[in-house]
Design a protein around this motif. Structure first.
Motif, mmCIF file in Angstrom:
data_model
loop_
_atom_site.group_PDB
_atom_site.id
_atom_site.type_symbol
_atom_site.label_atom_id
_atom_site.label_comp_id
_atom_site.label_asym_id
_atom_site.label_seq_id
_atom_site.Cartn_x
_atom_site.Cartn_y
_atom_site.Cartn_z
ATOM 1 N N ASP A 137 64.370 -22.197 -37.495
ATOM 2 C CA ASP A 137 65.398 -22.439 -38.588
ATOM 3 C C ASP A 137 65.979 -21.322 -39.044
ATOM 4 O OD1 ASP A 137 65.126 -25.057 -38.477
ATOM 5 O OD2 ASP A 137 63.477 -25.325 -40.121
ATOM 6 N N VAL A 139 68.252 -18.155 -40.471
ATOM 7 C CA VAL A 139 69.619 -18.300 -40.524
ATOM 8 C C VAL A 139 69.846 -16.765 -40.750
ATOM 9 C CG1 VAL A 139 71.578 -18.838 -42.091
ATOM 10 C CG2 VAL A 139 69.774 -20.432 -41.667
ATOM 11 N N LYS A 141 73.220 -15.520 -40.721
ATOM 12 C CA LYS A 141 74.632 -15.190 -41.486
ATOM 13 C C LYS A 141 74.741 -16.608 -42.177
ATOM 14 C CE LYS A 141 76.744 -11.503 -38.824
ATOM 15 N NZ LYS A 141 75.773 -10.545 -39.209
ATOM 16 N N ASN A 142 75.443 -16.557 -43.554
ATOM 17 C CA ASN A 142 76.054 -17.530 -44.115
ATOM 18 C C ASN A 142 77.302 -18.023 -43.813
ATOM 19 O OD1 ASN A 142 77.498 -15.996 -45.259
ATOM 20 N ND2 ASN A 142 76.558 -16.099 -47.501
ATOM 21 N N GLU A 143 78.113 -19.035 -44.186
ATOM 22 C CA GLU A 143 79.132 -19.409 -43.723
ATOM 23 C C GLU A 143 80.325 -18.480 -44.083
ATOM 24 O OE1 GLU A 143 78.608 -22.284 -47.415
ATOM 25 O OE2 GLU A 143 77.367 -21.922 -45.575
ATOM 26 N N LYS A 144 80.129 -17.551 -44.972
ATOM 27 C CA LYS A 144 81.081 -16.578 -45.037
ATOM 28 C C LYS A 144 80.730 -15.271 -44.204
ATOM 29 C CE LYS A 144 81.496 -17.065 -50.174
ATOM 30 N NZ LYS A 144 80.990 -16.873 -51.477
ATOM 31 N N GLN A 146 78.233 -13.440 -44.292
ATOM 32 C CA GLN A 146 77.265 -12.354 -44.768
ATOM 33 C C GLN A 146 75.993 -12.462 -44.330
ATOM 34 O OE1 GLN A 146 78.055 -13.963 -48.473
ATOM 35 N NE2 GLN A 146 79.151 -12.274 -49.286
ATOM 36 N N THR A 147 75.207 -11.516 -44.019
ATOM 37 C CA THR A 147 73.894 -11.440 -43.460
ATOM 38 C C THR A 147 72.913 -11.775 -44.506
ATOM 39 O OG1 THR A 147 74.361 -9.461 -42.065
ATOM 40 C CG2 THR A 147 72.065 -9.672 -42.411
ATOM 41 N N VAL A 148 72.234 -12.905 -44.468
ATOM 42 C CA VAL A 148 71.149 -13.402 -45.331
ATOM 43 C C VAL A 148 69.630 -13.468 -44.706
ATOM 44 C CG1 VAL A 148 72.851 -14.702 -46.651
ATOM 45 C CG2 VAL A 148 71.947 -15.754 -44.476
ATOM 46 N N ASN A 149 69.404 -13.462 -43.192
ATOM 47 C CA ASN A 149 68.229 -13.425 -42.721
ATOM 48 C C ASN A 149 67.121 -14.426 -43.495
ATOM 49 O OD1 ASN A 149 69.241 -11.803 -40.778
ATOM 50 N ND2 ASN A 149 68.494 -9.892 -41.748
ATOM 51 N N ARG A 150 67.396 -15.604 -43.652
ATOM 52 C CA ARG A 150 66.399 -16.462 -44.264
ATOM 53 C C ARG A 150 66.176 -17.688 -43.694
ATOM 54 N NH1 ARG A 150 70.841 -17.729 -48.657
ATOM 55 N NH2 ARG A 150 71.847 -19.488 -47.687
ATOM 56 N N ASP A 152 65.056 -21.313 -44.697
ATOM 57 C CA ASP A 152 65.160 -22.425 -45.878
ATOM 58 C C ASP A 152 63.958 -23.514 -45.905
ATOM 59 O OD1 ASP A 152 67.090 -21.192 -47.589
ATOM 60 O OD2 ASP A 152 68.507 -22.225 -46.282
#
Lengths: 188, 219
Positions: A137, A139, A141-144, A146-150, A152
């Motif tokens: 699970d 993630v 990059k988000n839909e924009k 952007q690097t998020v490395n998370r 959920d």
């Protein structure tokens, strides 16, 4: 006077033991009905923390020959000053309670039975599942874009029994896994 | 020097820490309990509970609900009737320790006949002594005699988180009691100290004793 309250109490204890029973004001035979010896006398004092609510009252565990003999509030701890509520006052019974779990229990998916497991197996299972969940699970990059490395799908439940320093270490470990969902036991 | 307790019920939140701490210190087992619609549990003193917090709930004429808490225990009377009654049957079954003022039920209380034990229990103006059906001994609060002899506080006093309970030399406790009474009266005009001259466990009640428990006071 250069003595703490605790050492003063100890001195008091020593002087009381030095009294003969005759001085206590009644016949020796009658006094025998009453324990002339304190049940915590000579026991080692070990600091501990009440496990129930987020107040974290400190307790003194009295240990003799490696066995817990009594618990009571720690008068030197500024939060509870020796006091305890009904739950904290009953810690010794929690320890001696025959219903107390002393080994990890595991219930497999769709099973209706609890199975005793050892700690090695249990900790490996937890590590395995955290790793698998993270691999599945994570993630990046988000839909924009952007690097998020998370992650959920993992959640961290903290404890008010951890000190500031422990919290910092736990926090860093949890963040390094990419976990962002966190809460605290004191809020539930 | 005789000791005394102050139980300032205006501070009691009925957490029952004292009740549990007493059980733990005296190594008393749990009772089978059931839901009776009250937090007062177990319903009464028994050989496994030398101290219980009594709950009394009522509605005033003005429609205000008042909930009174009464941490009940042996008063360690200055002149204990139970000792006199027990002495007539088995001398030494009940004793009063001169040094601390503690009233104690000894091993010899098991030698009291069932009728004599009942007479001792019924002589108590505060309805405190109970008879252990197994050991036949009279059971009641012992002022944590072992702790007090070693210079420590009784476990109920040590555990109390709200400062309801105070323990110490009688003269000092009486002085604290008067101070607490003056303070309580500002909020509760009917506040009073119960049977202060006759007992070692002095209760500060916010209103008439009838609103706490049938045997809360004697005088």
């Amino acid at each position: 006077m250069n003595t703490t309250r605790r050492s003063f109490l100890k001195l008091m204890g020593v002087s009381a033991v030095g009294l003969s029973l005759g001085q206590l004001g009644f016949d020796l035979a009658e006094a025998q009905a009453y324990a002339s010896k304190l049940k915590i006398e000579g026991a080692k004092e070990v600091g501990s923390v009440c496990p129930f609510c987020s107040v974290c009252c400190q307790i003194i565990a009295y240990v003799r020959n490696g066995k817990l003999v009594s618990t009571e509030g720690d008068p030197d701890f500024p939060v509870n000053e020796g006091a305890l509520c009904a739950k904290g006052a009953a810690l010794f019974s929690m320890y001696t309670n025959p219903h107390r779990l002393t080994k990890p229990l595991y219930r497999a998916p769709f099973s209706d039975k609890w199975v005793e497991k050892d700690w090695d197996w249990t900790l490996n299972q937890i590590a395995r599942r955290v790793k698998d969940t993270r691999d599945k699970d994570m993630v990046l990059k988000n839909e924009k874009g952007q690097t998020v490395n998370r992650v959920d799908t993992l959640f961290m439940m903290g404890t008010s029994h951890a000190s500031n320093e422990e919290c910092a270490v736990i926090h860093q470990a949890i963040r390094s896994l990419g976990m962002v969902q966190m809460d605290h036991q004191a809020r539930v | 020097m005789p000791k005394a307790f102050l139980v300032d019920t205006t501070r009691c939140t009925a957490c029952r820490g004292c009740q549990l701490a007493c059980k733990e210190w005296h190594d008393l087992p749990a009772n089978a309990t059931k839901q009776r619609g009250s937090h007062q549990n177990p319903p009464d003193l028994n050989p496994n509970n030398l101290k219980i917090v009594r709950f009394n709930e009522r509605m005033t004429k003005e429609g205000v609900v008042v909930w009174n808490f009464f941490p009940d225990q042996c008063r360690h009377c200055i002149t204990p009737v139970c000792v006199d009654v027990a002495d007539m049957a088995v001398p030494g079954a009940m004793i009063k320790d001169k040094k601390t003022g503690a009233v104690l039920a000894t091993e010899k209380s098991a030698k009291l006949s069932p009728a004599d034990a009942k007479a001792v229990a019924e002589a108590c103006p505060y309805n405190i002594p109970r008879i252990d059906p197994k050991t036949k001994r009279i059971t009641k609060c012992d002022m944590c005699f072992d702790r007090v002899s070693a210079g420590m506080q009784p476990i109920c006093v040590k555990t109390c988180p709200t400062g309801t309970m105070v323990f110490g030399e009688r003269e000092e406790v009486l002085a604290v009691a008067q101070k607490r009474l003056a303070f309580a009266k500002e909020r509760f005009p009917k506040a009073h100290l119960v049977d202060m001259e006759d007992v070692s466990v002095i209760y500060l009640l916010a209103e008439e004793k009838e609103h706490y428990y049938e045997y809360a006071g004697f005088m």
